[in-house]
Design a protein around this motif. Sequence first.
Motif, short mmCIF file in Angstrom:
data_model
loop_
_atom_site.label_atom_id
_atom_site.label_comp_id
_atom_site.label_asym_id
_atom_site.label_seq_id
_atom_site.Cartn_x
_atom_site.Cartn_y
_atom_site.Cartn_z
N LYS A 423 0.82 -1.21 0.00
CA LYS A 423 0.00 0.00 0.00
C LYS A 423 0.86 1.27 0.00
N ASP A 424 0.35 2.32 -0.66
CA ASP A 424 1.04 3.61 -0.71
C ASP A 424 0.75 4.41 0.56
N ILE A 425 1.69 5.29 0.92
CA ILE A 425 1.48 6.17 2.07
C ILE A 425 1.88 7.60 1.73
N ILE A 426 1.13 8.55 2.30
CA ILE A 426 1.45 9.98 2.21
C ILE A 426 1.72 10.45 3.63
N MET A 427 2.89 11.01 3.86
CA MET A 427 3.31 11.43 5.20
C MET A 427 3.49 12.95 5.24
N ILE A 428 2.82 13.60 6.17
CA ILE A 428 2.92 15.06 6.32
C ILE A 428 3.48 15.32 7.70
N GLY A 429 4.73 15.75 7.78
CA GLY A 429 5.38 15.89 9.08
C GLY A 429 6.39 17.01 9.14
N PRO A 430 5.96 18.26 9.30
CA PRO A 430 6.91 19.35 9.45
C PRO A 430 7.59 19.32 10.82
N GLY A 431 8.79 19.89 10.90
CA GLY A 431 9.52 19.95 12.17
C GLY A 431 9.78 18.56 12.73
N VAL A 509 -2.41 14.07 -5.16
CA VAL A 509 -2.77 13.63 -3.81
C VAL A 509 -4.12 12.91 -3.84
N TYR A 510 -5.08 13.49 -4.52
CA TYR A 510 -6.40 12.86 -4.60
C TYR A 510 -6.32 11.53 -5.36
N HIS A 511 -5.50 11.49 -6.39
CA HIS A 511 -5.33 10.25 -7.16
C HIS A 511 -4.76 9.14 -6.27
N TRP A 512 -3.80 9.48 -5.42
CA TRP A 512 -3.23 8.50 -4.49
C TRP A 512 -4.30 8.01 -3.51
N LEU A 513 -5.10 8.94 -2.98
CA LEU A 513 -6.15 8.55 -2.03
C LEU A 513 -7.17 7.63 -2.70
N SER A 518 -2.73 5.53 2.28
CA SER A 518 -3.01 5.97 3.65
C SER A 518 -2.35 7.32 3.87
N LEU A 519 -3.00 8.17 4.65
CA LEU A 519 -2.56 9.54 4.88
C LEU A 519 -2.22 9.74 6.35
N ILE A 539 -9.17 19.62 -1.15
CA ILE A 539 -8.70 18.79 -2.27
C ILE A 539 -9.75 17.74 -2.62
N ILE A 540 -10.30 17.08 -1.61
CA ILE A 540 -11.32 16.06 -1.84
C ILE A 540 -12.55 16.68 -2.51
N GLN A 541 -12.93 17.86 -2.04
CA GLN A 541 -14.09 18.55 -2.58
C GLN A 541 -13.86 18.97 -4.02
#
Length: 569
Positions: A423-431, A509-513, A518-519, A539-541
């Motif tokens: 499965k693909d993953i999108i990771m959002i993690g600043p700092g 991003v929407y294409h990956w979802l 997983s986000l 983005i979803i909207q």
Amino acid sequence: MLSENKLNALKEISGGFSRDEAVWASGFLAGIAGLSGAVPQILSPEANTHPVASKKITLAYGTETGNSKKLAVELAGIIKKKGIQVKLADLSQYKPKDLAKEDFFFVIISTQGEGDPPVLAKKFYDHIHENDLNLNTLKFGVLALGDSSYPLFCKTGEDIDSRFEVLGAERIIPLKKCDVDYEQESHSWAEHILDRVYTTAEQSQKSYVVPKVSTGRKKYQGKISTIINLNDMGSDKETYHIEIETEEPLVYKPGDALGVIALNPKQEVEEIISLTGIDPQRSVKTSKITATAEDLLYKHLNISYLLKTTVAQYAQITNHHIPEVRLSLLDLLRIYPVKNAAEFEEVIAVLTGQSPRLYSISSSLEAHGDTEIHITVAKSEFFINDKKQNGLCSAFLAEFNEGENLEFYIQEAKHFRLPRQEKDIIMIGPGTGIAPFRSFLYERDAIGAEGRNWLFFGDRNFVSDFLYQAEIQDFLKTGTLTHLDLAFSRDTAEKIYVQHRLEQKAQEVYHWLEGGASLYICGAKEPMSKDVETTILNIIQDKGNHSPEEAQIYLEELELNGRYVKDVY
């Protein structure tokens, strides 16, 4: 022979097998043949203890001009495409004691001047030559780069190759010495790695034991082996990468946290004792523990930032009129002193216990072994009544020296887990939100996960605040990291944050979802996580042609299915 129906069924099942799966299946069928017709229980623990041996190697490089690193990155990408997991290691940072944990260790190294190792690899070179290491379980090979116009051609590679053998390691590939034109020979060497690692792994299959899951609050005793400020000069932040070693094996998974109960500053405790006149060795009973006054103040009680309710109780005990504020115990004693030691004992009884602090684990058992664990700690600073304060635990950890001991425990995080390998993953993690995603990337790299990995990282400045920059760039070069999007807010006239990068990549991003990704979000709850979530809803909207209500339902369904996960603070 099989009937035609059974043969067709077997072909249908095995048509999509990977090489590893085909090898396992052949062994499984051979097992059936050897059991006089008895079919083994596939789901029993015994049947799951002999899959094909894991093929993971470390490819280390020592470089002066950059050629060895460039070649290592290139060869790692080639080898990974053949189904072997590769961990890249820079010998300038590699700890020689970790050699005993390695299965396969391959070195690419150049020779400088009069047969000398590269300056950045000299510490490693000296260590293996000056110490009697036990490398009996290590399998190795060396690719030496040099210039044949010099008399001591490839001497550093020769030295490492012979020293490994003296220390008991098994040479599974002959030493390869390459001249300045090394491309063809180096690729041939990489092909040799593929052949030897597959052969060796299949000849010596190791039993596989499913890792146990940590239950309860087991205390570990560790030693700080490395502590590094990840921020460069010019940064107004301090973010520490801390590595802890243990004698006993650790049990944790990517996404789990490390728990620490900080000790209060000694100097502060001593001043409190001096101000109150209490005997430091006097036994004092609280609601949860009985110990000496000194131990309670130093190890067990919160004295740094008292709750308003605790301040109110202090006021009641001491008969002082104190406004509704949060102060440290020391500040309270300075401004509103107790009458005597007996009164202070009453104060001790109402102090709350020291709360543990949790830090996302930034290492992986698969990549770093089970006696080493990493965390990423930002030294916290804040103001109370215009007075600058440091966060208790972050300051406590930042002041450690290498070699000092630390007690900790593992806090399981069942909700913050990696999905299946494909499965693909999108990771959002600043700092410091990068911490669990460093663990994710090392884990997925080590096990050869097929799913794609996309990281959004941000901080203040690229030059001084790009945490784990070299590692992230190496993950990108070797393909472990599929996409990387960066946002450094103070490098541009208009501040750019991770949510702005998400907006720029909205369609993908929407294409990956939609494709099942997983986000994950990790970092500051406000405003970061809320701004990011608003952006994701937009983005979803927009890209999914959903109404605001439908977008909210879409995101909630992702969350219910474990595909939208947050670890925010």
